[in-house]
Design a protein around this motif. Sequence first.
Motif, PDB file in Angstrom:
ATOM      1  N   ALA A   1      -8.801  28.481 -13.362  1.00  0.00           N
ATOM      2  CA  ALA A   1      -9.100  27.072 -13.104  1.00  0.00           C
ATOM      3  C   ALA A   1      -7.849  26.343 -12.643  1.00  0.00           C
ATOM      4  N   THR A   2      -8.049  25.404 -11.743  1.00  0.00           N
ATOM      5  CA  THR A   2      -6.956  24.568 -11.252  1.00  0.00           C
ATOM      6  C   THR A   2      -7.499  23.169 -10.989  1.00  0.00           C
ATOM      7  N   ASP A   3      -6.607  22.216 -10.865  1.00  0.00           N
ATOM      8  CA  ASP A   3      -7.073  20.878 -10.516  1.00  0.00           C
ATOM      9  C   ASP A   3      -7.256  20.800  -9.001  1.00  0.00           C
ATOM     10  N   ASN A   4      -7.661  19.644  -8.526  1.00  0.00           N
ATOM     11  CA  ASN A   4      -7.995  19.519  -7.112  1.00  0.00           C
ATOM     12  C   ASN A   4      -6.825  19.049  -6.254  1.00  0.00           C
ATOM     13  N   SER A   5      -5.593  19.076  -6.767  1.00  0.00           N
ATOM     14  CA  SER A   5      -4.450  18.543  -6.028  1.00  0.00           C
ATOM     15  C   SER A   5      -4.187  19.294  -4.727  1.00  0.00           C
ATOM     16  N   SER A   6      -4.350  20.611  -4.697  1.00  0.00           N
ATOM     17  CA  SER A   6      -4.110  21.335  -3.440  1.00  0.00           C
ATOM     18  C   SER A   6      -5.165  20.972  -2.399  1.00  0.00           C
ATOM     19  N   PHE A   7      -6.359  20.686  -2.856  1.00  0.00           N
ATOM     20  CA  PHE A   7      -7.407  20.250  -1.936  1.00  0.00           C
ATOM     21  C   PHE A   7      -7.077  18.867  -1.381  1.00  0.00           C
ATOM     22  N   LEU A   8      -6.709  17.966  -2.260  1.00  0.00           N
ATOM     23  CA  LEU A   8      -6.443  16.590  -1.841  1.00  0.00           C
ATOM     24  C   LEU A   8      -5.188  16.467  -0.982  1.00  0.00           C
ATOM     25  N   SER A   9      -4.234  17.361  -1.165  1.00  0.00           N
ATOM     26  CA  SER A   9      -3.000  17.279  -0.382  1.00  0.00           C
ATOM     27  C   SER A   9      -3.123  17.921   1.001  1.00  0.00           C
ATOM     28  N   ALA A  10      -4.174  18.680   1.235  1.00  0.00           N
ATOM     29  CA  ALA A  10      -4.365  19.313   2.547  1.00  0.00           C
ATOM     30  C   ALA A  10      -4.682  18.259   3.602  1.00  0.00           C
ATOM     31  N   LYS A  11      -4.262  18.528   4.829  1.00  0.00           N
ATOM     32  CA  LYS A  11      -4.505  17.576   5.923  1.00  0.00           C
ATOM     33  C   LYS A  11      -5.964  17.580   6.358  1.00  0.00           C
ATOM     34  N   VAL A  12      -6.626  18.736   6.262  1.00  0.00           N
ATOM     35  CA  VAL A  12      -8.045  18.854   6.599  1.00  0.00           C
ATOM     36  C   VAL A  12      -8.746  19.477   5.392  1.00  0.00           C
ATOM     37  N   LYS A  13      -9.847  18.846   4.949  1.00  0.00           N
ATOM     38  CA  LYS A  13     -10.567  19.281   3.755  1.00  0.00           C
ATOM     39  C   LYS A  13     -12.021  19.580   4.106  1.00  0.00           C
ATOM     40  N   ALA A  14     -12.565  20.643   3.507  1.00  0.00           N
ATOM     41  CA  ALA A  14     -13.946  21.012   3.825  1.00  0.00           C
ATOM     42  C   ALA A  14     -14.659  21.569   2.605  1.00  0.00           C
ATOM     43  N   PHE A  15     -15.953  21.327   2.569  1.00  0.00           N
ATOM     44  CA  PHE A  15     -16.852  22.007   1.640  1.00  0.00           C
ATOM     45  C   PHE A  15     -17.604  23.048   2.452  1.00  0.00           C
ATOM     46  N   TYR A  16     -17.591  24.289   1.952  1.00  0.00           N
ATOM     47  CA  TYR A  16     -18.263  25.391   2.642  1.00  0.00           C
ATOM     48  C   TYR A  16     -19.440  25.844   1.789  1.00  0.00           C
ATOM     49  N   PHE A  17     -20.641  25.529   2.257  1.00  0.00           N
ATOM     50  CA  PHE A  17     -21.883  25.893   1.585  1.00  0.00           C
ATOM     51  C   PHE A  17     -22.341  27.221   2.180  1.00  0.00           C
ATOM     52  N   THR A  18     -22.430  28.237   1.332  1.00  0.00           N
ATOM     53  CA  THR A  18     -22.682  29.580   1.820  1.00  0.00           C
ATOM     54  C   THR A  18     -23.218  30.455   0.686  1.00  0.00           C
ATOM     55  N   ALA A  19     -23.642  31.670   1.031  1.00  0.00           N
ATOM     56  CA  ALA A  19     -24.131  32.616   0.020  1.00  0.00           C
ATOM     57  C   ALA A  19     -23.991  34.042   0.521  1.00  0.00           C
ATOM     58  N   HIS A  20     -23.816  34.927  -0.421  1.00  0.00           N
ATOM     59  CA  HIS A  20     -23.664  36.354  -0.153  1.00  0.00           C
ATOM     60  C   HIS A  20     -24.864  36.940   0.588  1.00  0.00           C
ATOM     61  N   TRP A  21     -26.056  36.485   0.278  1.00  0.00           N
ATOM     62  CA  TRP A  21     -27.296  37.054   0.819  1.00  0.00           C
ATOM     63  C   TRP A  21     -27.615  36.555   2.228  1.00  0.00           C
ATOM     64  N   CYS A  22     -26.869  35.626   2.766  1.00  0.00           N
ATOM     65  CA  CYS A  22     -27.149  34.980   4.051  1.00  0.00           C
ATOM     66  C   CYS A  22     -26.426  35.707   5.188  1.00  0.00           C
ATOM     67  N   PRO A  23     -27.166  36.395   6.086  1.00  0.00           N
ATOM     68  CA  PRO A  23     -26.504  37.148   7.171  1.00  0.00           C
ATOM     69  C   PRO A  23     -25.558  36.313   8.054  1.00  0.00           C
ATOM     70  N   PRO A  24     -25.929  35.113   8.515  1.00  0.00           N
ATOM     71  CA  PRO A  24     -24.967  34.348   9.320  1.00  0.00           C
ATOM     72  C   PRO A  24     -23.703  33.978   8.524  1.00  0.00           C
ATOM     73  N   CYS A  25     -23.878  33.760   7.225  1.00  0.00           N
ATOM     74  CA  CYS A  25     -22.725  33.449   6.371  1.00  0.00           C
ATOM     75  C   CYS A  25     -21.785  34.653   6.281  1.00  0.00           C
ATOM     76  N   ARG A  26     -22.363  35.833   6.157  1.00  0.00           N
ATOM     77  CA  ARG A  26     -21.565  37.058   6.025  1.00  0.00           C
ATOM     78  C   ARG A  26     -20.755  37.320   7.299  1.00  0.00           C
ATOM     79  N   VAL A  27     -21.235  36.850   8.429  1.00  0.00           N
ATOM     80  CA  VAL A  27     -20.494  36.967   9.683  1.00  0.00           C
ATOM     81  C   VAL A  27     -19.422  35.879   9.776  1.00  0.00           C
ATOM     82  N   PHE A  28     -19.777  34.660   9.392  1.00  0.00           N
ATOM     83  CA  PHE A  28     -18.873  33.528   9.553  1.00  0.00           C
ATOM     84  C   PHE A  28     -17.719  33.535   8.546  1.00  0.00           C
TER      85      PHE A  28
END
Length: 144
Positions: free
Chosen positions: A15-42
């Motif tokens: 576990a870590t706090d969110n400081s590395s996320f907040l300090s990044a110049k570009v931030k993203a949430f990546y919604f994905t799953a192991h069972w999803c073929p396009p996700c496994r490619v991307f």
Amino acid sequence: MSIPTKLLSDSKGTATDNSSFLSAKVKAFYFTAHWCPPCRVFTPFLAEIYKEVNKKEKEFEIIFVSSDKSKSEYESYFEEMPWLAVPFDDSETIKKLKTKYFVSGIPTLVIVDNEGNVLNEDGYLELSQSDDPVETINDWKSLY
């Protein structure tokens, strides 16, 4: 809803706090799953871009938000990712994030500001179709 305060820093579940996320110049949430073929490619494509953009300093940070059906799928898939994640067991945060960002399909990559406001909801398509994905991420810096 603000950015979650406790995220996983690695596939071991540290576990870590969110400081590395907040300090990044570009931030993203990546919604994905192991069972999803396009996700496994991307995902491996995104991991390479992530490493390239962050070679000199942390400029791009991602939070993995899982749609996996089991913790073992989540853990196996997360091992392929060099970024942060919402813990699999934190179903309340996962649900809130999916609702907040109107996630109806995966993969979805949402670019956000420090307060979690959407700056770009089509990160997946933009990177997938870009001739220079690293430059695309650099262009996203102008959104801040």
